[in-house]
Design a protein around this motif. Structure first.
Motif, PDB file in Angstrom:
ATOM      1  N   THR A 160      82.461 -26.977  36.550  1.00 43.72           N
ATOM      2  CA  THR A 160      82.230 -25.542  36.735  1.00 43.72           C
ATOM      3  C   THR A 160      82.316 -25.208  38.222  1.00 43.72           C
ATOM      4  OG1 THR A 160      79.832 -25.651  37.080  1.00 43.72           O
ATOM      5  CG2 THR A 160      80.607 -25.600  34.782  1.00 43.72           C
ATOM      6  N   CYS A 161      82.172 -23.940  38.557  1.00 45.60           N
ATOM      7  CA  CYS A 161      82.196 -23.549  39.975  1.00 45.60           C
ATOM      8  C   CYS A 161      80.957 -24.061  40.721  1.00 45.60           C
ATOM      9  CB  CYS A 161      82.344 -22.043  40.122  1.00 45.60           C
ATOM     10  SG  CYS A 161      80.989 -21.075  39.463  1.00 45.60           S
ATOM     11  N   LEU A 162      79.949 -24.547  39.994  1.00 51.70           N
ATOM     12  CA  LEU A 162      78.752 -25.123  40.625  1.00 51.70           C
ATOM     13  C   LEU A 162      78.855 -26.635  40.842  1.00 51.70           C
ATOM     14  CD1 LEU A 162      75.683 -23.318  38.990  1.00 51.70           C
ATOM     15  CD2 LEU A 162      76.319 -23.349  41.394  1.00 51.70           C
ATOM     16  N   ALA A 163      79.968 -27.229  40.413  1.00 55.03           N
ATOM     17  CA  ALA A 163      80.139 -28.683  40.562  1.00 55.03           C
ATOM     18  C   ALA A 163      80.054 -29.068  42.027  1.00 55.03           C
ATOM     19  CB  ALA A 163      81.471 -29.120  39.976  1.00 55.03           C
ATOM     20  N   GLY A 164      79.191 -29.993  42.348  1.00 61.85           N
ATOM     21  CA  GLY A 164      79.030 -30.486  43.709  1.00 61.85           C
ATOM     22  C   GLY A 164      78.196 -29.599  44.624  1.00 61.85           C
ATOM     23  N   ALA A 165      77.705 -28.491  44.119  1.00 61.81           N
ATOM     24  CA  ALA A 165      76.909 -27.584  44.950  1.00 61.81           C
ATOM     25  C   ALA A 165      75.550 -28.197  45.263  1.00 61.81           C
ATOM     26  CB  ALA A 165      76.716 -26.250  44.233  1.00 61.81           C
ATOM     27  N   VAL A 166      75.057 -27.912  46.451  1.00 62.27           N
ATOM     28  CA  VAL A 166      73.699 -28.283  46.819  1.00 62.27           C
ATOM     29  C   VAL A 166      72.789 -27.223  46.193  1.00 62.27           C
ATOM     30  CG1 VAL A 166      72.063 -28.512  48.724  1.00 62.27           C
ATOM     31  CG2 VAL A 166      74.410 -29.367  48.972  1.00 62.27           C
ATOM     32  N   ILE A 167      71.849 -27.669  45.390  1.00 63.26           N
ATOM     33  CA  ILE A 167      70.945 -26.734  44.714  1.00 63.26           C
ATOM     34  C   ILE A 167      69.539 -26.926  45.266  1.00 63.26           C
ATOM     35  CG2 ILE A 167      69.961 -26.025  42.504  1.00 63.26           C
ATOM     36  CD1 ILE A 167      72.585 -27.012  41.192  1.00 63.26           C
ATOM     37  N   GLU A 168      69.026 -25.864  45.873  1.00 60.33           N
ATOM     38  CA  GLU A 168      67.669 -25.881  46.415  1.00 60.33           C
ATOM     39  C   GLU A 168      66.798 -25.018  45.511  1.00 60.33           C
ATOM     40  OE1 GLU A 168      67.343 -24.794  50.546  1.00 60.33           O
ATOM     41  OE2 GLU A 168      69.405 -25.447  50.876  1.00 60.33           O
ATOM     42  N   ILE A 169      65.612 -25.517  45.195  1.00 58.96           N
ATOM     43  CA  ILE A 169      64.687 -24.741  44.366  1.00 58.96           C
ATOM     44  C   ILE A 169      63.368 -24.608  45.123  1.00 58.96           C
ATOM     45  CG2 ILE A 169      63.521 -24.526  42.146  1.00 58.96           C
ATOM     46  CD1 ILE A 169      65.679 -26.389  40.959  1.00 58.96           C
ATOM     47  N   GLU A 170      63.094 -23.392  45.574  1.00 64.46           N
ATOM     48  CA  GLU A 170      61.842 -23.106  46.269  1.00 64.46           C
ATOM     49  C   GLU A 170      60.757 -22.836  45.237  1.00 64.46           C
ATOM     50  OE1 GLU A 170      62.432 -19.941  49.060  1.00 64.46           O
ATOM     51  OE2 GLU A 170      64.115 -20.972  50.014  1.00 64.46           O
ATOM     52  N   GLN A 171      59.526 -23.224  45.558  1.00 61.20           N
ATOM     53  CA  GLN A 171      58.403 -23.072  44.647  1.00 61.20           C
ATOM     54  C   GLN A 171      57.254 -22.334  45.328  1.00 61.20           C
ATOM     55  OE1 GLN A 171      58.459 -27.468  43.886  1.00 61.20           O
ATOM     56  NE2 GLN A 171      58.149 -26.769  41.797  1.00 61.20           N
ATOM     57  N   PRO A 172      57.345 -21.010  45.397  1.00 60.83           N
ATOM     58  CA  PRO A 172      56.242 -20.280  46.033  1.00 60.83           C
ATOM     59  C   PRO A 172      54.980 -20.333  45.175  1.00 60.83           C
ATOM     60  CG  PRO A 172      57.772 -18.745  45.049  1.00 60.83           C
ATOM     61  CD  PRO A 172      58.378 -20.114  44.911  1.00 60.83           C
ATOM     62  N   PRO A 173      53.819 -20.259  45.814  1.00 63.03           N
ATOM     63  CA  PRO A 173      52.564 -20.289  45.055  1.00 63.03           C
ATOM     64  C   PRO A 173      52.376 -18.997  44.261  1.00 63.03           C
ATOM     65  CG  PRO A 173      52.134 -19.827  47.358  1.00 63.03           C
ATOM     66  CD  PRO A 173      53.595 -20.141  47.248  1.00 63.03           C
ATOM     67  N   GLY A 174      51.498 -19.072  43.293  1.00 64.25           N
ATOM     68  CA  GLY A 174      51.157 -17.876  42.534  1.00 64.25           C
ATOM     69  C   GLY A 174      50.247 -16.966  43.335  1.00 64.25           C
ATOM     70  N   GLN A 175      50.403 -15.692  43.126  1.00 63.81           N
ATOM     71  CA  GLN A 175      49.555 -14.687  43.756  1.00 63.81           C
ATOM     72  C   GLN A 175      48.912 -13.870  42.644  1.00 63.81           C
ATOM     73  OE1 GLN A 175      49.083 -14.244  47.158  1.00 63.81           O
ATOM     74  NE2 GLN A 175      50.290 -16.106  47.373  1.00 63.81           N
ATOM     75  N   ALA A 176      47.694 -13.432  42.883  1.00 67.15           N
ATOM     76  CA  ALA A 176      46.997 -12.625  41.881  1.00 67.15           C
ATOM     77  C   ALA A 176      46.084 -11.623  42.572  1.00 67.15           C
ATOM     78  CB  ALA A 176      46.193 -13.517  40.935  1.00 67.15           C
ATOM     79  N   TRP A 177      45.666 -10.632  41.806  1.00 66.17           N
ATOM     80  CA  TRP A 177      44.712  -9.638  42.260  1.00 66.17           C
ATOM     81  C   TRP A 177      43.417  -9.881  41.503  1.00 66.17           C
ATOM     82  CZ3 TRP A 177      44.215  -6.416  46.142  1.00 66.17           C
ATOM     83  CH2 TRP A 177      43.249  -5.407  46.074  1.00 66.17           C
ATOM     84  N   CYS A 178      42.335 -10.098  42.242  1.00 66.24           N
ATOM     85  CA  CYS A 178      41.036 -10.290  41.606  1.00 66.24           C
ATOM     86  C   CYS A 178      40.408  -8.910  41.396  1.00 66.24           C
ATOM     87  CB  CYS A 178      40.131 -11.159  42.471  1.00 66.24           C
ATOM     88  SG  CYS A 178      38.479 -11.367  41.736  1.00 66.24           S
ATOM     89  N   LEU A 179      40.117  -8.582  40.157  1.00 66.85           N
ATOM     90  CA  LEU A 179      39.536  -7.284  39.842  1.00 66.85           C
ATOM     91  C   LEU A 179      38.094  -7.182  40.326  1.00 66.85           C
ATOM     92  CD1 LEU A 179      41.001  -6.911  36.251  1.00 66.85           C
ATOM     93  CD2 LEU A 179      41.826  -5.848  38.353  1.00 66.85           C
ATOM     94  N   ARG A 180      37.405  -8.314  40.353  1.00 66.18           N
ATOM     95  CA  ARG A 180      36.014  -8.326  40.824  1.00 66.18           C
ATOM     96  C   ARG A 180      35.904  -8.121  42.325  1.00 66.18           C
ATOM     97  NH1 ARG A 180      32.757 -13.527  38.696  1.00 66.18           N
ATOM     98  NH2 ARG A 180      30.957 -12.459  37.841  1.00 66.18           N
ATOM     99  N   CYS A 181      36.700  -8.882  43.091  1.00 66.75           N
ATOM    100  CA  CYS A 181      36.652  -8.832  44.560  1.00 66.75           C
ATOM    101  C   CYS A 181      37.522  -7.732  45.144  1.00 66.75           C
ATOM    102  CB  CYS A 181      37.169 -10.125  45.168  1.00 66.75           C
ATOM    103  SG  CYS A 181      36.332 -11.606  44.737  1.00 66.75           S
ATOM    104  N   ALA A 182      38.461  -7.254  44.343  1.00 63.63           N
ATOM    105  CA  ALA A 182      39.459  -6.289  44.817  1.00 63.63           C
ATOM    106  C   ALA A 182      40.231  -6.850  46.009  1.00 63.63           C
ATOM    107  CB  ALA A 182      38.817  -4.957  45.155  1.00 63.63           C
ATOM    108  N   CYS A 183      40.740  -8.089  45.829  1.00 60.26           N
ATOM    109  CA  CYS A 183      41.526  -8.707  46.893  1.00 60.26           C
ATOM    110  C   CYS A 183      42.651  -9.547  46.296  1.00 60.26           C
ATOM    111  CB  CYS A 183      40.645  -9.557  47.802  1.00 60.26           C
ATOM    112  SG  CYS A 183      39.912 -10.959  46.981  1.00 60.26           S
ATOM    113  N   SER A 184      43.631  -9.824  47.116  1.00 62.48           N
ATOM    114  CA  SER A 184      44.754 -10.665  46.726  1.00 62.48           C
ATOM    115  C   SER A 184      44.378 -12.127  46.976  1.00 62.48           C
ATOM    116  CB  SER A 184      45.988 -10.279  47.529  1.00 62.48           C
ATOM    117  OG  SER A 184      47.097 -11.021  47.101  1.00 62.48           O
ATOM    118  N   ILE A 185      44.701 -12.983  46.014  1.00 67.13           N
ATOM    119  CA  ILE A 185      44.361 -14.407  46.129  1.00 67.13           C
ATOM    120  C   ILE A 185      45.564 -15.260  45.766  1.00 67.13           C
ATOM    121  CG2 ILE A 185      41.885 -14.118  45.694  1.00 67.13           C
ATOM    122  CD1 ILE A 185      42.480 -14.940  42.749  1.00 67.13           C
TER     123      ILE A 185
END
Length: 115
Positions: free
Chosen positions: A55-80
């Motif tokens: 395919t056109c992806l044959a031999g391509a360098v594939i990078e996969i970034e893994q950012p952390p999860g983000q959430a909003w705490c309803l109790r604290c009213a802050c991003s975590i």
């Protein structure tokens, strides 16, 4: 193994772009699979390696970034930052959190050649 179907979808997306934009091959593909996306990165990489020959992806360098999860705490009213949807808020210990990021699987960019 839903990563195989995800890999197929990524390949289709890239091949559709190749047909539309008239490039012959990809030398670099950068993906993002957030911590809360439900994607097993090792399995996705294995599936991509299995389906890209010829395919056109044959031999391509594939990078996969893994950012952390983000959430909003309803109790604290802050991003975590969370690693799992079942994590408690690190500030208050509450479980009333709403994921706001790190849930996606996306193609970030391609480096292409039209040979």
């Amino acid at each position: 193994m839903h990563e195989l179907s995800l890999a197929g979808g990524i390949l289709k997306l890239v091949e559709d772009a190749a047909a539309r934009e008239h490039f012959a091959r990809v030398s670099s593909l950068r993906l993002e699979a957030g911590a809360l996306s439900g994607v097993e990165v090792g399995a996705l990489r294995f599936a991509l390696d299995a389906i890209t020959p010829g395919t056109c992806l044959a031999g391509a360098v594939i990078e996969i970034e893994q950012p952390p999860g983000q959430a909003w705490c309803l109790r604290c009213a802050c991003s975590i930052e969370i690693a799992s949807r079942t994590d408690a808020c690190p500030r208050c210990g509450g479980h009333q959190i709403q994921p706001t990021g790190g849930t996606e699987l996306k193609v970030l960019d391609l480096l292409v050649h039209d040979d």
